[in-house]
Motif scaffolding. Structure first.
Motif, PDB file in Angstrom:
ATOM      1  N   ILE A  46       0.851  -1.183   0.000  1.00  0.00           N
ATOM      2  CA  ILE A  46       0.000   0.000   0.000  1.00  0.00           C
ATOM      3  C   ILE A  46       0.887   1.234   0.000  1.00  0.00           C
ATOM      4  O   ILE A  46       1.897   1.280   0.699  1.00  0.00           O
ATOM      5  CB  ILE A  46      -0.977  -0.021   1.201  1.00  0.00           C
ATOM      6  CG1 ILE A  46      -2.008   1.083   1.077  1.00  0.00           C
ATOM      7  CG2 ILE A  46      -0.267   0.023   2.511  1.00  0.00           C
ATOM      8  CD1 ILE A  46      -3.261   0.840   1.895  1.00  0.00           C
ATOM      9  N   GLU A  47       0.520   2.197  -0.840  1.00  0.00           N
ATOM     10  CA  GLU A  47       1.294   3.431  -0.922  1.00  0.00           C
ATOM     11  C   GLU A  47       0.666   4.461   0.002  1.00  0.00           C
ATOM     12  O   GLU A  47      -0.396   5.017  -0.285  1.00  0.00           O
ATOM     13  CB  GLU A  47       1.331   3.965  -2.351  1.00  0.00           C
ATOM     14  CG  GLU A  47       2.250   5.167  -2.480  1.00  0.00           C
ATOM     15  CD  GLU A  47       2.337   5.679  -3.900  1.00  0.00           C
ATOM     16  OE1 GLU A  47       3.410   6.168  -4.272  1.00  0.00           O
ATOM     17  OE2 GLU A  47       1.333   5.591  -4.638  1.00  0.00           O
ATOM     18  N   VAL A  48       1.316   4.706   1.116  1.00  0.00           N
ATOM     19  CA  VAL A  48       0.834   5.647   2.115  1.00  0.00           C
ATOM     20  C   VAL A  48       1.465   7.006   1.828  1.00  0.00           C
ATOM     21  O   VAL A  48       2.686   7.117   1.717  1.00  0.00           O
ATOM     22  CB  VAL A  48       1.201   5.177   3.539  1.00  0.00           C
ATOM     23  CG1 VAL A  48       0.716   6.175   4.577  1.00  0.00           C
ATOM     24  CG2 VAL A  48       0.623   3.798   3.817  1.00  0.00           C
ATOM     25  N   ARG A  49       0.627   8.018   1.688  1.00  0.00           N
ATOM     26  CA  ARG A  49       1.110   9.368   1.410  1.00  0.00           C
ATOM     27  C   ARG A  49       2.154   9.798   2.442  1.00  0.00           C
ATOM     28  O   ARG A  49       1.973   9.609   3.642  1.00  0.00           O
ATOM     29  CB  ARG A  49      -0.064  10.343   1.455  1.00  0.00           C
ATOM     30  CG  ARG A  49       0.325  11.770   1.106  1.00  0.00           C
ATOM     31  CD  ARG A  49      -0.814  12.697   1.280  1.00  0.00           C
ATOM     32  NE  ARG A  49      -0.904  13.039   2.695  1.00  0.00           N
ATOM     33  CZ  ARG A  49      -1.871  13.750   3.223  1.00  0.00           C
ATOM     34  NH1 ARG A  49      -2.864  14.138   2.480  1.00  0.00           N
ATOM     35  NH2 ARG A  49      -1.873  14.039   4.497  1.00  0.00           N
ATOM     36  N   GLY A  50       3.277  10.326   1.976  1.00  0.00           N
ATOM     37  CA  GLY A  50       4.334  10.786   2.862  1.00  0.00           C
ATOM     38  C   GLY A  50       5.262   9.682   3.346  1.00  0.00           C
ATOM     39  O   GLY A  50       6.284   9.953   3.959  1.00  0.00           O
ATOM     40  N   VAL A  51       4.904   8.437   3.103  1.00  0.00           N
ATOM     41  CA  VAL A  51       5.707   7.296   3.552  1.00  0.00           C
ATOM     42  C   VAL A  51       6.229   6.510   2.357  1.00  0.00           C
ATOM     43  O   VAL A  51       7.378   6.093   2.324  1.00  0.00           O
ATOM     44  CB  VAL A  51       4.884   6.363   4.475  1.00  0.00           C
ATOM     45  CG1 VAL A  51       5.683   5.133   4.878  1.00  0.00           C
ATOM     46  CG2 VAL A  51       4.398   7.117   5.700  1.00  0.00           C
ATOM     47  N   GLY A  52       5.373   6.283   1.354  1.00  0.00           N
ATOM     48  CA  GLY A  52       5.738   5.481   0.184  1.00  0.00           C
ATOM     49  C   GLY A  52       5.093   4.108   0.260  1.00  0.00           C
ATOM     50  O   GLY A  52       4.174   3.879   1.039  1.00  0.00           O
ATOM     51  N   TRP A  53       5.588   3.189  -0.558  1.00  0.00           N
ATOM     52  CA  TRP A  53       5.034   1.826  -0.591  1.00  0.00           C
ATOM     53  C   TRP A  53       5.457   1.065   0.651  1.00  0.00           C
ATOM     54  O   TRP A  53       6.634   1.048   1.011  1.00  0.00           O
ATOM     55  CB  TRP A  53       5.496   1.089  -1.846  1.00  0.00           C
ATOM     56  CG  TRP A  53       4.774   1.554  -3.063  1.00  0.00           C
ATOM     57  CD1 TRP A  53       5.225   2.462  -3.990  1.00  0.00           C
ATOM     58  CD2 TRP A  53       3.468   1.169  -3.488  1.00  0.00           C
ATOM     59  NE1 TRP A  53       4.271   2.655  -4.960  1.00  0.00           N
ATOM     60  CE2 TRP A  53       3.182   1.870  -4.690  1.00  0.00           C
ATOM     61  CE3 TRP A  53       2.504   0.306  -2.986  1.00  0.00           C
ATOM     62  CZ2 TRP A  53       1.982   1.725  -5.387  1.00  0.00           C
ATOM     63  CZ3 TRP A  53       1.316   0.159  -3.681  1.00  0.00           C
ATOM     64  CH2 TRP A  53       1.051   0.860  -4.860  1.00  0.00           C
ATOM     65  N   VAL A  54       4.492   0.435   1.301  1.00  0.00           N
ATOM     66  CA  VAL A  54       4.718  -0.343   2.520  1.00  0.00           C
ATOM     67  C   VAL A  54       4.156  -1.742   2.282  1.00  0.00           C
ATOM     68  O   VAL A  54       3.045  -1.897   1.777  1.00  0.00           O
ATOM     69  CB  VAL A  54       3.999   0.310   3.721  1.00  0.00           C
ATOM     70  CG1 VAL A  54       4.257  -0.472   4.991  1.00  0.00           C
ATOM     71  CG2 VAL A  54       4.412   1.760   3.880  1.00  0.00           C
ATOM     72  N   SER A  55       4.924  -2.761   2.647  1.00  0.00           N
ATOM     73  CA  SER A  55       4.444  -4.134   2.481  1.00  0.00           C
ATOM     74  C   SER A  55       3.879  -4.660   3.803  1.00  0.00           C
ATOM     75  O   SER A  55       4.285  -4.233   4.884  1.00  0.00           O
ATOM     76  CB  SER A  55       5.564  -5.046   1.981  1.00  0.00           C
ATOM     77  OG  SER A  55       6.613  -5.085   2.918  1.00  0.00           O
TER      78      SER A  55
END
Length: 124
Positions: A71-80
């Motif tokens: 999931i691409e979380v705004r301000g964080v990037g792609w997170v698995s």
């Protein structure tokens, strides 16, 4: 018949590890891109709460528990992570690695380029 609710959206007493998390959750509403790990097809989801260890999102269709997702979380990037639970059109995602949830709340900068002022024409 069981007289107690076991709804993962409201039940904090279930015996599995996902119900016993101690991370503070930030209630928010933001849009994120979501995909099954390894897929190039993304779907937009609405994130309803976020913590360093996971999130809850509205999902368009059921996903099997344990499915690996990104999931691409705004301000964080792609997170698995993996689907920890699914109920009532919502899913819980447990992240593989902790994130800084406050980064998702930082304002989005429109452009890194400096803004050029337009000259003002005289009225006379």
């Amino acid at each position: 018949m069981d007289q107690f609710s076991h709804d993962p959206l409201t039940d904090g007493t279930a015996g599995d590890a996902t119900a016993q998390r101690n991370d503070a959750r930030d209630s928010l509403l933001l849009v994120a891109r979501f995909r099954i790990e390894g897929s190039t097809e993304t779907t937009q989801v609405r994130v309803r709460n976020l913590s360093s260890g996971g999130l809850m999102a509205d999902v368009p269709k059921p996903i099997d528990i344990g499915t690996m997702v990104e999931i691409e979380v705004r301000g964080v990037g792609w997170v698995s992570g993996r689907i920890a639970w699914i109920a009532a059109g919502r899913a819980g995602v447990a992240f593989d690695h902790p994130i800084d949830p406050q980064a998702a709340r930082k304002p989005v900068v429109a452009s890194a380029r400096p803004i050029k002022d337009k000259p003002i024409k005289p009225l006379f």
